[in-house]
Enzyme design. Structure first.
Site, PDB file in Angstrom:
ATOM      1  N   HIS A 164       0.855  -1.180   0.000  1.00 44.48           N
ATOM      2  CA  HIS A 164       0.000   0.000   0.000  1.00 44.48           C
ATOM      3  C   HIS A 164       0.895   1.235   0.000  1.00 44.48           C
ATOM      4  CE1 HIS A 164      -0.293   0.788   4.614  1.00 44.48           C
ATOM      5  NE2 HIS A 164       0.802   0.153   4.336  1.00 44.48           N
ATOM      6  N   ASP A 175       5.945  -4.059   7.350  1.00 45.79           N
ATOM      7  CA  ASP A 175       4.751  -3.283   7.661  1.00 45.79           C
ATOM      8  C   ASP A 175       3.716  -4.255   8.224  1.00 45.79           C
ATOM      9  OD1 ASP A 175       2.299  -2.029   7.618  1.00 45.79           O
ATOM     10  OD2 ASP A 175       2.516  -1.201   5.606  1.00 45.79           O
ATOM     11  N   GLN A 178      -1.664  -4.572   8.855  1.00 43.07           N
ATOM     12  CA  GLN A 178      -2.811  -5.459   8.668  1.00 43.07           C
ATOM     13  C   GLN A 178      -2.624  -6.825   9.323  1.00 43.07           C
ATOM     14  OE1 GLN A 178      -5.612  -4.523   7.545  1.00 43.07           O
ATOM     15  NE2 GLN A 178      -5.033  -2.529   6.705  1.00 43.07           N
ATOM     16  N   LYS A 187      -5.745   0.132  14.006  1.00 47.70           N
ATOM     17  CA  LYS A 187      -6.113  -1.136  13.372  1.00 47.70           C
ATOM     18  C   LYS A 187      -5.989  -2.281  14.367  1.00 47.70           C
ATOM     19  CE  LYS A 187      -4.402   0.539   8.912  1.00 47.70           C
ATOM     20  NZ  LYS A 187      -5.610   0.755   8.143  1.00 47.70           N
ATOM     21  N   CYS A 219      -5.763   2.109  -1.478  1.00 46.43           N
ATOM     22  CA  CYS A 219      -4.440   2.731  -1.260  1.00 46.43           C
ATOM     23  C   CYS A 219      -3.313   1.806  -1.723  1.00 46.43           C
ATOM     24  CB  CYS A 219      -4.243   3.121   0.195  1.00 46.43           C
ATOM     25  SG  CYS A 219      -5.443   4.339   0.782  1.00 46.43           S
TER      26      CYS A 219
END
Length: 403
Positions: free
Chosen positions: A119, A196, A199, A222, A360
């Protein structure tokens, strides 16, 4: 009328018990916040707010103790030590700290590897760094099903590579990347590995030691926490490589008119007054999650994902976007002959909150579904009724467009 939800977890989220008709299926964008987090943040302000590490009065001491206790909670949650935890405003700031802080490690002709799944927050900062340092930005391509083409990475990785930055889970199609293998390959050529975890951290059991990465970051909002708070983890040697990119109070140990000396880690990378209440709220979110056995909590999401995937695959109007071998609770799809923006608008009218667009992640979207897609993403509070409500909405949408 849809009945009240009966998931054992939904009761802890005021926004969903108040809006009990809503099927909230957009947790990849932001999760709802449990009462425990709201109470912890409210309690902090009501009992007295002070700045951290700056004064000896009681409010300041209490704030400092709560703030540093939160750092320890986060570290324990991901298998790290507290001195290796840097507070940020979120994933995007964490990636920017890394991209700016590693600039001096790159020379002209060096390579930064990302993947086609990234993203924008884990793409644009590296793109800017590559342009600034005249380095080359390379991408691990994806296979037809959305998995990474790891064979391509193995064949083309060389000692020119200095940084590999990948997401643990794709925010667009939910695929889980083989991070331990990517770390192993990258370290063989001396590259640093950035992961990253935006998520992943709420939906997988994350242990940064097992991942083998040098840096790992994620956002609080998140993970059932508040907005405006995030975490950057690094090994001690990896954090020492980072040059500070924000300057001011707290990150210094000695200041003269002509020059300054930097503080030790983690404070060297935390300029200015931090988001104290955000850190406390995020620690409360971790404590909230920890009251449930992790296997039970994660199995709930896996079972729900399997149910949703099976039902969507069986629906004649649904066209899945990406079918990775391993995924978390996130499914991208389109409805036959209907633009995803039109579909998402109608989903909302049927009390189903989903996301539509390129999520994104334009390079990935352009490859798999240029018109965009609808994204259904799960959280702890979702249950089978939410999925059924989404499927009922699909039927109604198709009826409207077939008329």
């Amino acid at each position: 009328m849809t009945s009240l939800k009966h998931t054992p977890y939904r009761q802890y989220f005021p926004s969903l018990t108040t809006n009990n008709q809503l099927a909230y299926l957009d947790s990849a964008a932001s999760t709802q916040v449990p009462e425990a987090v709201l109470s912890a943040m409210d309690k902090y302000y009501r009992q007295g707010h002070g700045n951290v590490h700056r004064a000896s009065h009681s409010f300041a001491r209490l704030a400092t103790n709560a703030f540093e206790s939160a750092r320890k909670s986060i570290a324990q949650f991901i298998g790290a030590e507290s001195q290796n935890i840097i507070w940020t405003s979120g994933s995007t700031q964490a990636c920017n700290i890394l991209a700016r802080g590693l600039a001096q490690q790159l020379n002209q002709g060096d390579e930064i590897w990302i993947s086609e799944l990234e993203h924008h927050s884990n793409l644009v900062p590296w793109q800017q760094l590559a342009q600034q340092q005249k380095a080359k930005l390379r991408a691990i391509p994806i296979l037809e099903n959305g998995d990474l083409n790891l064979a391509y990475f193995r064949e083309n990785l060389s000692d020119k590579c200095k940084i590999v930055a990948v997401s643990q889970v794709s925010n667009a199609i939910g695929s889980i990347q083989p991070v331990p293998e990517i770390s192993r390959l990258a370290h063989q050529v001396g590259a640093k590995v950035v992961v990253d975890g935006a998520q992943a951290v709420a939906h997988l059991s994350v242990d940064v030691q097992r991942l083998g990465c040098d840096y790992y970051y994620f956002s609080g909002h998140k993970l059932y926490g508040p907005t405006g708070i995030g975490v950057l983890y690094g090994t001690e040697s990896a954090l020492e490589l980072l040059e500070p990119s924000n300057f001011g109070g707290e990150m210094i140990s000695k200041v003269a008119i002509e020059q300054s000396q930097w503080n030790s880690l983690p404070y060297r990378l935390e300029a200015g007054t931090p988001n104290i209440v955000g850190a406390i709220g995020l620690a409360a979110a971790i404590e909230f999650l920890s009251q449930f056995p992790s296997q039970q909590r994660l199995q709930h999401e896996r079972d729900l994902l399997a149910y949703a995937l099976r039902k969507l695959q069986q629906h004649p109007a649904v066209e899945l976007v990406g079918q990775p071998m391993m995924r978390t609770g996130l499914i991208a799809f389109n409805l036959r002959g209907i633009h995803p923006q039109d579909a998402a608008t109608l989903f909302d009218q049927y009390n189903v909150a989903v996301r539509c667009g390129h999520h994104c992640a334009m390079p990935l979207g352009n490859k798999l579904s240029p018109q965009g897609s609808i994204r259904l993403s799960l959280g702890l509070y979702n249950d089978q009724q939410d999925i059924d409500q989404a499927l009922e909405a699909i039927d109604k949408i198709m009826e409207l467009f077939d008329e």
